[in-house]
Design a protein around this motif. Structure first.
Motif, mmCIF file in Angstrom:
data_model
loop_
_atom_site.group_PDB
_atom_site.id
_atom_site.type_symbol
_atom_site.label_atom_id
_atom_site.label_comp_id
_atom_site.label_asym_id
_atom_site.label_seq_id
_atom_site.Cartn_x
_atom_site.Cartn_y
_atom_site.Cartn_z
ATOM 1 N N ARG A 1 0.847 -1.186 0.000
ATOM 2 C CA ARG A 1 0.000 0.000 0.000
ATOM 3 C C ARG A 1 0.885 1.239 0.000
ATOM 4 N NH1 ARG A 1 -4.678 1.778 3.598
ATOM 5 N NH2 ARG A 1 -3.208 1.727 5.317
ATOM 6 N N MET A 2 0.434 2.269 -0.677
ATOM 7 C CA MET A 2 1.198 3.501 -0.688
ATOM 8 C C MET A 2 0.321 4.644 -0.206
ATOM 9 S SD MET A 2 3.756 4.599 -3.751
ATOM 10 C CE MET A 2 4.427 2.986 -4.085
ATOM 11 N N LEU B 1 6.550 1.459 16.014
ATOM 12 C CA LEU B 1 5.131 1.546 16.372
ATOM 13 C C LEU B 1 4.243 1.866 15.167
ATOM 14 C CD1 LEU B 1 5.502 3.338 19.841
ATOM 15 C CD2 LEU B 1 5.331 0.897 19.359
ATOM 16 N N LEU B 2 4.829 1.907 13.981
ATOM 17 C CA LEU B 2 4.016 2.079 12.769
ATOM 18 C C LEU B 2 3.312 0.772 12.441
ATOM 19 C CD1 LEU B 2 6.616 3.909 10.500
ATOM 20 C CD2 LEU B 2 4.426 4.884 11.233
ATOM 21 N N ARG B 3 2.171 0.872 11.763
ATOM 22 C CA ARG B 3 1.500 -0.336 11.291
ATOM 23 C C ARG B 3 2.152 -0.753 9.972
ATOM 24 N NH1 ARG B 3 -3.492 1.097 9.628
ATOM 25 N NH2 ARG B 3 -4.383 -0.974 9.856
ATOM 26 N N GLU C 1 0.872 -2.018 7.479
ATOM 27 C CA GLU C 1 0.036 -1.615 6.342
ATOM 28 C C GLU C 1 0.316 -0.193 5.881
ATOM 29 O OE1 GLU C 1 -4.147 -2.199 7.020
ATOM 30 O OE2 GLU C 1 -3.899 -4.133 5.998
ATOM 31 N N ASP C 2 0.900 0.612 6.757
ATOM 32 C CA ASP C 2 1.162 2.008 6.408
ATOM 33 C C ASP C 2 2.570 2.212 5.853
ATOM 34 O OD1 ASP C 2 -1.371 2.537 7.332
ATOM 35 O OD2 ASP C 2 -0.703 3.054 9.349
ATOM 36 N N VAL C 3 3.279 1.108 5.679
ATOM 37 C CA VAL C 3 4.666 1.184 5.213
ATOM 38 C C VAL C 3 4.728 0.740 3.755
ATOM 39 C CG1 VAL C 3 6.961 0.162 5.517
ATOM 40 C CG2 VAL C 3 5.581 0.768 7.532
ATOM 41 N N THR C 4 5.485 1.486 2.936
ATOM 42 C CA THR C 4 5.605 1.105 1.527
ATOM 43 C C THR C 4 6.732 0.093 1.334
ATOM 44 O OG1 THR C 4 4.755 3.249 0.878
ATOM 45 C CG2 THR C 4 5.888 1.989 -0.820
ATOM 46 N N ILE C 5 7.928 0.445 1.758
ATOM 47 C CA ILE C 5 9.042 -0.518 1.687
ATOM 48 C C ILE C 5 9.548 -0.706 3.110
ATOM 49 C CG2 ILE C 5 11.301 -1.074 0.726
ATOM 50 C CD1 ILE C 5 9.330 -0.739 -1.490
ATOM 51 N N ASP C 6 9.480 -1.937 3.594
ATOM 52 C CA ASP C 6 9.765 -2.183 5.011
ATOM 53 C C ASP C 6 11.177 -2.719 5.215
ATOM 54 O OD1 ASP C 6 9.491 -2.384 7.685
ATOM 55 O OD2 ASP C 6 7.680 -3.629 7.654
ATOM 56 N N LEU C 7 12.073 -1.806 5.583
ATOM 57 C CA LEU C 7 13.458 -2.192 5.834
ATOM 58 C C LEU C 7 13.769 -2.080 7.329
ATOM 59 C CD1 LEU C 7 15.214 -0.454 2.791
ATOM 60 C CD2 LEU C 7 14.019 -2.642 2.893
ATOM 61 N N LEU C 8 12.730 -2.278 8.147
ATOM 62 C CA LEU C 8 12.914 -2.215 9.600
ATOM 63 C C LEU C 8 13.921 -3.260 10.042
ATOM 64 C CD1 LEU C 8 11.668 -0.879 12.260
ATOM 65 C CD2 LEU C 8 10.363 -2.992 12.455
ATOM 66 N N THR C 9 13.733 -4.462 9.545
ATOM 67 C CA THR C 9 14.596 -5.562 9.981
ATOM 68 C C THR C 9 14.584 -6.691 8.956
ATOM 69 O OG1 THR C 9 14.925 -7.229 11.713
ATOM 70 C CG2 THR C 9 12.674 -6.507 11.330
ATOM 71 N N ASP C 10 15.613 -7.515 9.027
ATOM 72 C CA ASP C 10 15.664 -8.735 8.221
ATOM 73 C C ASP C 10 15.323 -9.931 9.105
ATOM 74 O OD1 ASP C 10 17.928 -8.587 9.828
ATOM 75 O OD2 ASP C 10 19.190 -9.659 8.413
ATOM 76 N N SER C 11 14.738 -9.652 10.260
ATOM 77 C CA SER C 11 14.498 -10.699 11.238
ATOM 78 C C SER C 11 13.096 -11.276 11.086
ATOM 79 C CB SER C 11 14.659 -10.125 12.642
ATOM 80 O OG SER C 11 14.423 -11.129 13.594
ATOM 81 N N TRP D 1 11.877 10.872 9.748
ATOM 82 C CA TRP D 1 11.667 11.763 8.586
ATOM 83 C C TRP D 1 11.789 11.000 7.273
ATOM 84 C CZ3 TRP D 1 9.218 14.368 11.596
ATOM 85 C CH2 TRP D 1 9.715 14.943 12.754
ATOM 86 N N ILE D 2 12.587 9.950 7.264
ATOM 87 C CA ILE D 2 12.667 9.130 6.042
ATOM 88 C C ILE D 2 11.304 8.482 5.775
ATOM 89 C CG2 ILE D 2 13.622 6.970 5.101
ATOM 90 C CD1 ILE D 2 16.334 7.786 6.299
ATOM 91 N N TYR D 3 10.675 7.979 6.834
ATOM 92 C CA TYR D 3 9.344 7.391 6.642
ATOM 93 C C TYR D 3 8.365 8.447 6.130
ATOM 94 C CZ TYR D 3 4.626 5.849 7.420
ATOM 95 O OH TYR D 3 3.303 5.576 7.209
ATOM 96 N N GLU D 4 8.421 9.621 6.712
ATOM 97 C CA GLU D 4 7.474 10.672 6.321
ATOM 98 C C GLU D 4 7.634 11.019 4.835
ATOM 99 O OE1 GLU D 4 7.951 14.686 8.012
ATOM 100 O OE2 GLU D 4 5.807 14.584 8.515
ATOM 101 N N ASP D 5 8.856 11.055 4.365
ATOM 102 C CA ASP D 5 9.105 11.470 2.983
ATOM 103 C C ASP D 5 8.765 10.403 1.954
ATOM 104 O OD1 ASP D 5 9.927 14.009 3.577
ATOM 105 O OD2 ASP D 5 12.033 13.480 3.792
ATOM 106 N N SER D 6 8.914 9.138 2.291
ATOM 107 C CA SER D 6 8.795 8.123 1.238
ATOM 108 C C SER D 6 8.080 6.839 1.635
ATOM 109 C CB SER D 6 10.203 7.756 0.750
ATOM 110 O OG SER D 6 10.998 7.394 1.860
ATOM 111 N N GLY D 7 7.713 6.701 2.905
ATOM 112 C CA GLY D 7 7.069 5.452 3.317
ATOM 113 C C GLY D 7 8.068 4.324 3.498
ATOM 114 N N VAL D 8 9.369 4.646 3.481
ATOM 115 C CA VAL D 8 10.404 3.640 3.719
ATOM 116 C C VAL D 8 10.638 3.561 5.223
ATOM 117 C CG1 VAL D 8 12.857 3.088 3.422
ATOM 118 C CG2 VAL D 8 11.533 4.018 1.499
ATOM 119 N N ARG D 9 10.567 2.346 5.759
ATOM 120 C CA ARG D 9 10.766 2.192 7.198
ATOM 121 C C ARG D 9 12.133 1.596 7.510
ATOM 122 N NH1 ARG D 9 6.724 -0.750 11.449
ATOM 123 N NH2 ARG D 9 6.720 -2.528 10.010
#
Ligand SMILES: *Cc1c(COP(=O)(O)O)cnc(C)c1O
Length: 468
Positions: free
Chosen positions: A23-24, A43-45, A47-57, A375-383
């Motif tokens: 979703r974008m 704490l983001l959902r 579903e609200d993330v475009t590219i999820d690079l939070l973790t490789d875990s 701010w990276i998330y805010e600008d592009s949806g990248v987490r």
């Protein structure tokens, strides 16, 4: 080391069989979601993330063989055939005779710390890892960092930036006495230093020293396969060796390995402790029953053990890890060509953006990397996630532990994203880069006592604190 764009063009060694829509959101929607999440990317959902690079875990895509293996799960409470297949795979690939399954890596760390630590002990390591250190402390030990100095310098280009500094290690043992050092944890590679590897030569020296002092050598092997890849690439003595052989060689030097299978093994959940020390095995298996579940399932379903068994054999095939590292380097190269400061050399599991260099107008009180991730998330949806003062937590006196590195980690889930996704990430972060001097820091609004980075909430500082 290839950072030239052309030698990065290794095609994905897989075809895509099932897909999951992304979703974008619009930018105003993201700003709203970010505020609702207390400016903490944890704490983001999803579903609200475009590219999820939070973790490789645990975010890996499994192969069709792993999915098929799920159906073979033997869900017997005791003595499951799935456990036998899992333990055999772990022994074959890592070379240890004794295996205790756990629900994930920290389960193994818990059993290990409780089995080996007497309150008052010191446990050295090559830079701390959040859950590893916490379990050592909860068992009554003090952690001490014995990594080489280069690891704390994001710009230092060293092929094995994760190496243990033997002088620091020996000085520590001399100071506290070998009998107060039950083991050393050597992260191979070092997550918080940017996925930096340890050389086989260094591991051999550490092993020799440990043997002379009767200190157990434990590898934190969440990404040991990636470490083996870097050895294959950079250590002359190992030219032409397979990753499988190097991994076995690494493990042969250590007594024990603690593994989060959510990384190397391409699964979504799981972990284990493997050792050649029968006394440790017996103790850990006993504690497993208390904290995880019977020692033949360790908090996992039989099907999870099956997926790990297949993943363990697949992960040491050279092309998988070669492609993974090539992807990480591709992203690193796309950021670097835009002038975005990153930790070098690029490690195996993600690109670490140097937040201090990115936001030079902010001071430590601004929680620099936490802010940049927001701010990276805010600008592009990248987490991405923070690896800086928030992750480091407070010391026993309640002070923020001082950190040299303020990093935003962009971690690549295995086999999940394509090159186009990575181009999108680089373009998104470039947007943040363009407006960097306007970006404010963050302040804590609420802060849990342990592993605070997971659940803390923040608010933007009123003005960027005056370093301009
Ligand atoms: C992820 C990780 C752990 C902990 O494993 P979990 O599965 O998250 O509990 C320990 N050490 C390192 C280096 C890790 O990356």
């Amino acid at each position: 080391m290839g950072t030239d764009a052309l030698d990065l063009l290794m095609p994905e060694p897989y075809k895509i069989k099932a897909v999951e829509p992304i979703r974008m959101l619009t930018r105003p929607e993201r700003s709203k979601r970010l505020a609702e999440a207390g400016y903490n990317t944890f704490l983001l959902r999803s579903e609200d993330v475009t590219i999820d690079l939070l973790t490789d875990s645990g975010t890996n895509a499994m192969t069709d063989r792993q999915w098929a293996a799920l159906m073979m799960g033997d869900e017997a409470y005791a003595g499951s055939a799935s456990f036998e297949r899992f333990a055999k795979a772990v022994s074959d690939v890592y070379g240890y005779p004794f295996v205790v399954p756990t629900h994930q890596g920290r389960g193994a760390e818990h059993l290990l710390s409780k089995s080996l630590i007497t309150p008052g002990d010191t446990v050295p390591g090559n830079m701390y890892f959040t859950t590893t250190r916490l379990h050592q402390e909860l068992a009554g030990a003090r952690f001490e960092d014995v990594i080489i100095d280069e690891a704390h310098d994001p710009a230092a280009d060293h092929p094995f930036k994760g190496n243990v500094d033997l002088k620091k290690f020996a000085a520590l043992v001399k100071r506290v006495g070998a009998e107060r050092v039950p083991y050393i944890t050597v992260g191979c590679p070092v997550n918080l230093a940017g996925g930096q590897p340890v050389s086989l030569e260094n591991l051999r020296e550490v092993a020799q020293f440990c043997r002379s002092k009767k200190i157990m050598l434990v590898i934190d092997g969440a990404r040991a396969v990636e470490n083996a890849f870097f050895i294959q690439e950079r250590e002359k003595a190992c030219r032409g060796w397979s990753v499988a052989r190097i991994l076995k060689e690494m493990c042969a030097l250590a007594d024990t390995i603690s593994v989060s299978a959510k990384k190397d093994l391409y699964v979504n959940i799981g972990g284990f402790l493997a050792t050649r020390d029968e006394a440790l095995f017996k103790k850990a298996a006993e504690l497993c029953v208390v904290y995880e579940g019977l020692h033949t399932y360790g908090g996992l379903a039989g099907r999870d053990l099956e997926a790990m068994a297949v993943g363990a054999r697949e992960m040491v095939q050279d092309e998988w890890v070669a492609h993974r590292v090539a992807q990480v380097r591709y992203l690193g190269a796309r950021l670097e060509e835009r002038g975005i400061p990153i930790v070098k050399p690029v490690g195996g599991h993600g690109v670490f953006v140097d937040a201090k260099a990115f936001l030079p107008h902010l001071g430590p009180e601004d929680l620099i990397a936490q802010s940049l991730a927001a701010w990276i998330y805010e600008d592009s949806g990248v987490r991405g996630m923070e690896r800086g003062v928030v992750s480091a937590g407070r010391d026993e006196k309640g002070r923020n532990r001082p950190v040299k590195l303020e990093l935003v980690r962009l971690t690549l889930p295995r086999r999940v994203y394509t090159q186009t996704h990575l181009d999108f990430v680089a373009a998104g972060i470039a947007k943040t880069w363009e407006r960097r001097m306007e970006l404010p820091g963050l302040r804590f609004v609420s802060e849990p006592k342990m592993l605070r980075f997971f659940q803390s909430r923040f608010a933007p500082a009123k003005v960027a604190s005056g370093r301009r």
